[in-house]
Design an enzyme around this catalytic site. Structure first.
Site, PDB file in Angstrom:
ATOM      1  N   VAL A  57      41.580  26.748  53.235  1.00  0.00           N
ATOM      2  CA  VAL A  57      42.685  25.787  53.253  1.00  0.00           C
ATOM      3  C   VAL A  57      42.768  25.052  51.922  1.00  0.00           C
ATOM      4  CG1 VAL A  57      43.495  23.629  54.306  1.00  0.00           C
ATOM      5  CG2 VAL A  57      42.706  25.509  55.759  1.00  0.00           C
ATOM      6  N   HIS A  58      41.630  24.646  51.408  1.00  0.00           N
ATOM      7  CA  HIS A  58      41.617  23.932  50.130  1.00  0.00           C
ATOM      8  C   HIS A  58      42.129  24.813  49.002  1.00  0.00           C
ATOM      9  CE1 HIS A  58      39.904  22.127  46.462  1.00  0.00           C
ATOM     10  NE2 HIS A  58      40.098  20.986  47.091  1.00  0.00           N
TER      11      HIS A  58
END
Length: 247
Positions: A57-58
């Site tokens: 996600v990052h």
């Protein structure tokens, strides 16, 4: 009085945890920490598998990417533990292209970091296969991929070639495969998952067309971070438990 060398050493230690995020100043580290805190609000933070999903996600800036991560060859946290153990054992990290290699942190490990591209030029010319596929096959012929951390972030044909090598007996310590694109990307990762399951090779892949070099490097860096935490005693790579007394 602190001499320059001591100062530089302290700074390297201070920012080592966020080396893969590019944090080399106090402000940058604050941004990195805040960013990961926000990711943890969106993604569960209970298992080693969750750490990989958080990094996905990052790296992509997309909370939905947590649902696209797949673990093959073992239970998901066991896959992460195997990858982290390979880092601790200083196994080579072999990427498909230069961009992925450049994104893998040089801190927190002593693994030999190398790329496949640039090998196998004669094979590519003779057969017409892609340079990345030929590069993987050439390195495999040399035994490079056995017990290595194999990382594919760009080329679907490299992932397909790696899958063929596994089917022929090669056994990487762990695989990170996130090739990107509209042609063969999704099917190449599916093929990696199939052979990883069949032969018990720990693998982290994604589904769909999205992926890429930054994602592959980020997921590899998280294996390095898990290994660093294991070295410090805050993560047990033999089980999914947090050691007693660890924060």
């Amino acid at each position: 009085m602190t001499i320059d060398g001591d100062s530089e050493s302290a700074e390297e230690t201070e920012f080592e945890e966020y080396a893969d995020l590019g944090a080399t100043t106090g402000d940058a580290m604050d941004i990195a920490e805040t960013s990961m805190d926000r990711v943890r609000e969106l993604v569960p933070d209970e298992t080693l598998g969750d750490r990989i999903r958080q990094k996905a996600v990052h790296a992509t800036g997309d909370p939905e990417f947590q649902h696209l991560v797949r673990f093959s060859g073992a239970e998901e946290s066991a896959v992460v533990r195997e990858g982290a153990r390979a880092v601790l054992e200083e196994r080579p990290i072999v990427t498909d292209i230069t961009m992925v290699k450049s994104g893998v942190t040089g801190r927190g490990h002593s693994c030999d970091l190398r790329k496949a591209i640039g090998n196998g030029a004669e094979l590519a010319a003779e057969t017409g296969m892609t340079r990345t596929a030929a590069s993987v096959l050439e390195l495999d012929k040399q035994g490079v991929y056995d017990e290595a951390i194999a990382v594919v972030g760009n080329a679907p044909t490299a992932a397909l070639a790696l899958a063929d090598c596994i089917e022929d007996g090669t056994r990487p310590a762990a695989i990170v495969a996130t090739p990107v694109g509209f042609v063969k990307a999704a099917t190449s990762r599916e093929r990696v998952r199939e052979v990883a399951e069949e032969y018990g090779v720990p693998a982290i892949t994604t589904v769909g067309r999205r992926g890429g070099s930054g994602l592959a490097a980020g997921l590899t860096n998280e294996l390095v971070h898990v290994a660093s935490d294991a070295r410090e005693g805050t993560v047990d790579v033999e089980t999914d438990a947090t050691p007693a007394g660890a924060d």
